[in-house]
Write a protein that holds these residues in place. Structure first.
Motif, PDB file in Angstrom:
ATOM      1  N   LEU A  15       8.461   5.069   7.088  1.00  0.00           N
ATOM      2  CA  LEU A  15       7.668   4.285   8.035  1.00  0.00           C
ATOM      3  C   LEU A  15       6.883   3.195   7.308  1.00  0.00           C
ATOM      4  O   LEU A  15       6.889   2.023   7.720  1.00  0.00           O
ATOM      5  CB  LEU A  15       6.716   5.205   8.796  1.00  0.00           C
ATOM      6  N   LEU A  16       6.210   3.573   6.226  1.00  0.00           N
ATOM      7  CA  LEU A  16       5.403   2.601   5.492  1.00  0.00           C
ATOM      8  C   LEU A  16       6.271   1.533   4.834  1.00  0.00           C
ATOM      9  O   LEU A  16       5.961   0.333   4.897  1.00  0.00           O
ATOM     10  CB  LEU A  16       4.553   3.321   4.439  1.00  0.00           C
ATOM     11  N   HIS A  70       7.629  -1.220   6.899  1.00  0.00           N
ATOM     12  CA  HIS A  70       6.649  -2.247   7.261  1.00  0.00           C
ATOM     13  C   HIS A  70       6.109  -2.953   6.019  1.00  0.00           C
ATOM     14  O   HIS A  70       4.994  -3.487   6.028  1.00  0.00           O
ATOM     15  CB  HIS A  70       5.514  -1.625   8.078  1.00  0.00           C
ATOM     16  N   GLN A 113      -3.469  -1.747   6.263  1.00  0.00           N
ATOM     17  CA  GLN A 113      -2.222  -1.682   7.026  1.00  0.00           C
ATOM     18  C   GLN A 113      -1.649  -0.262   7.008  1.00  0.00           C
ATOM     19  O   GLN A 113      -1.162   0.238   8.031  1.00  0.00           O
ATOM     20  CB  GLN A 113      -1.205  -2.667   6.450  1.00  0.00           C
ATOM     21  N   HIS A 160      -3.324   2.019   9.469  1.00  0.00           N
ATOM     22  CA  HIS A 160      -2.852   1.771  10.830  1.00  0.00           C
ATOM     23  C   HIS A 160      -1.574   2.552  11.108  1.00  0.00           C
ATOM     24  O   HIS A 160      -1.450   3.227  12.145  1.00  0.00           O
ATOM     25  CB  HIS A 160      -2.614   0.275  11.040  1.00  0.00           C
ATOM     26  N   TRP A 161      -0.620   2.498  10.182  1.00  0.00           N
ATOM     27  CA  TRP A 161       0.654   3.171  10.410  1.00  0.00           C
ATOM     28  C   TRP A 161       0.534   4.685  10.269  1.00  0.00           C
ATOM     29  O   TRP A 161       1.312   5.422  10.884  1.00  0.00           O
ATOM     30  CB  TRP A 161       1.720   2.607   9.471  1.00  0.00           C
ATOM     31  N   GLU A 202      -0.404   5.620  13.654  1.00  0.00           N
ATOM     32  CA  GLU A 202       0.771   5.527  14.511  1.00  0.00           C
ATOM     33  C   GLU A 202       1.701   6.726  14.313  1.00  0.00           C
ATOM     34  O   GLU A 202       2.409   7.132  15.237  1.00  0.00           O
ATOM     35  CB  GLU A 202       1.534   4.229  14.211  1.00  0.00           C
ATOM     36  N   ALA A 203       1.691   7.297  13.108  1.00  0.00           N
ATOM     37  CA  ALA A 203       2.543   8.452  12.809  1.00  0.00           C
ATOM     38  C   ALA A 203       1.921   9.763  13.272  1.00  0.00           C
ATOM     39  O   ALA A 203       2.497  10.836  13.053  1.00  0.00           O
ATOM     40  CB  ALA A 203       2.829   8.516  11.307  1.00  0.00           C
TER      41      ALA A 203
END
Length: 399
Positions: A106-107, A110, A149, A152-153, A156-157
């Motif tokens: 995921l990281l 992005h 950043q 943030h993710w 989201e996870a």
């Protein structure tokens, strides 16, 4: 008292369970099983050996070695207990490996570069099997500028922050080193690091670590490959991490022992240790691993382990290892040896220039200051002149 004699494991023979544990953790234990006498096994406190294995987080190694010994003196109930823990750890490590892969993908999808510290990736790198090492969480290293950043993710996870500390000015980037996140449903904790170590010590930049990264080996489960530290940086990190905690878990020394036989450019490691102030803790790690686990010290590292400072630091760690042993039969700690949790011990791990940098860093705000005196962000600069008063308030509030 001679440093050499204190570092000899024979001094611990009064503690039979700890002596056997150290034997079982050696790489050559399997080839030396005939050295374990039956009378010795019958006289052991097996419950205490179990507690030691759990305390030092080395249950997988102890279980597999005792299973190989297969002696009637070893209680069947003990083996069943160890086997159950071994299986639970295997499932836990596979779960952590899968979740680390999910978050890493995921990281990185992005644009955030990720290196995995310790955990399943280290188990695969050093032991060749995630079931052979324990880990309670996942540690990921990213560049400091990617922290906002990445947070943030992480949300989201499905992760929530456990840290809850405000960042003051920019000092958090070099005074602190990680923030913790927990997934409430999966019960997985991830520590997101932007530095290898806290306390403003010398260490490589993230770009340097990334340029020398290694790809973690793929496993039979089909887990995705993840990036880990290169072998030289791995030693730099593991030795500093173990030293900072006083090596109170033997698992960290076993990591050094396993790394010692890998393809490491020891000639290149020596100037790296000097550059980042890692000579004292590197020497301490080698002295302890050689004395307790019979680790062969690579030729370029022998001068580092033979210094008076390395031996003195090893003595300090030995005293703490002994003091942390559950129900230790051998508790003779020299009164002149500083306890590894003390500020003086932590300072002794650093070279003169890094000691000065550490002392200067104490003048800058910490993430704990807003908890004592909340200020709006535009007034955060006031934490610098208020630092001595906040330190005194925190100091006296502990008593």
């Amino acid at each position: 008292m001679s440093t050499h004699t204190v570092l000899e494991p024979e001094r611990w023979n009064e503690d039979q369970e700890l002596t056997l544990l150290l034997f079982l953790l050696r790489k050559d234990a399997t080839s030396r099983l005939d050295a374990v006498h039956a009378a010795y096994l019958y006289g052991l406190d097996w419950t205490r050996l179990l507690r030691l294995a759990e305390h030092h987080r080395v249950v997988p190694a102890v279980y597999l070695q005792l299973k190989r010994i297969n002696h009637p003196a070893i209680p069947a109930e003990l083996l069943r207990n160890l086997q159950a823990q071994y299986h639970r750890n295997t499932l836990r490590m596979l779960h952590l490996q899968a979740e680390a892969g999910r978050v890493t993908r995921l990281l990185m999808n992005h644009g955030i570069r990720v290196l995995m510290l310790k955990g399943p990736a280290l188990a695969q790198q050093l032991y060749g099997d995630v079931s052979l090492r324990t880990s309670k969480d996942v540690d990921l290293l990213i560049a400091p500028d990617d922290m906002d950043q990445a947070e943030h993710w992480m949300r989201e996870a499905g992760y929530v922050s456990k840290s809850g500390e405000a960042r003051v000015l920019g000092s958090w980037k070099w005074k602190d080193h990680h923030a913790s996140f927990l997934h409430p449903q999966k019960r997985v904790e991830i520590e997101l690091h932007w530095r290898l170590q806290p306390d403003a010590g010398g260490e490589p930049s993230f770009d340097e670590l990334w340029d020398h990264r290694q790809m973690s080996e793929a496993t039979a489960t089909g887990a995705p490959c993840m990036y880990t530290l290169g072998s030289e940086h791995q030693f730099l990190y593991l030795s500093a991490h173990g030293a900072r905690h006083g090596w109170f878990r033997l698992r960290w020394l076993v990591d050094i022992d396993r790394l010692a036989v890998r393809a490491v450019d020891w000639e290149a490691l020596l100037p790296m240790l000097r550059r980042y102030g890692g000579v004292p803790v590197g020497g301490q790690a080698w002295a302890l691993a050689a004395a307790l686990l019979g680790t062969p010290i690579p030729e370029p590292m022998r001068p580092v382990s033979a210094t008076r400072q390395a031996q003195r630091l090893a003595l300090s760690a030995l005293s703490f290892i002994q003091a942390s042993v559950p129900g230790a039969a051998y508790q003779k700690v020299e009164p002149t040896i500083c306890q590894p949790t003390s500020r003086s011990y932590l300072l002794s791990l650093k070279g003169p220039s890094h000691q000065l940098l550490y002392l200067i860093s104490r003048l800058f705000p910490s993430t704990g200051d807003p908890a004592i005196l909340p200020l709006p962000r535009q007034l955060h600069f006031l934490y610098i002149p208020l630092r001595p008063f906040l330190w005194l308030k925190r100091r006296f509030s502990k008593h």
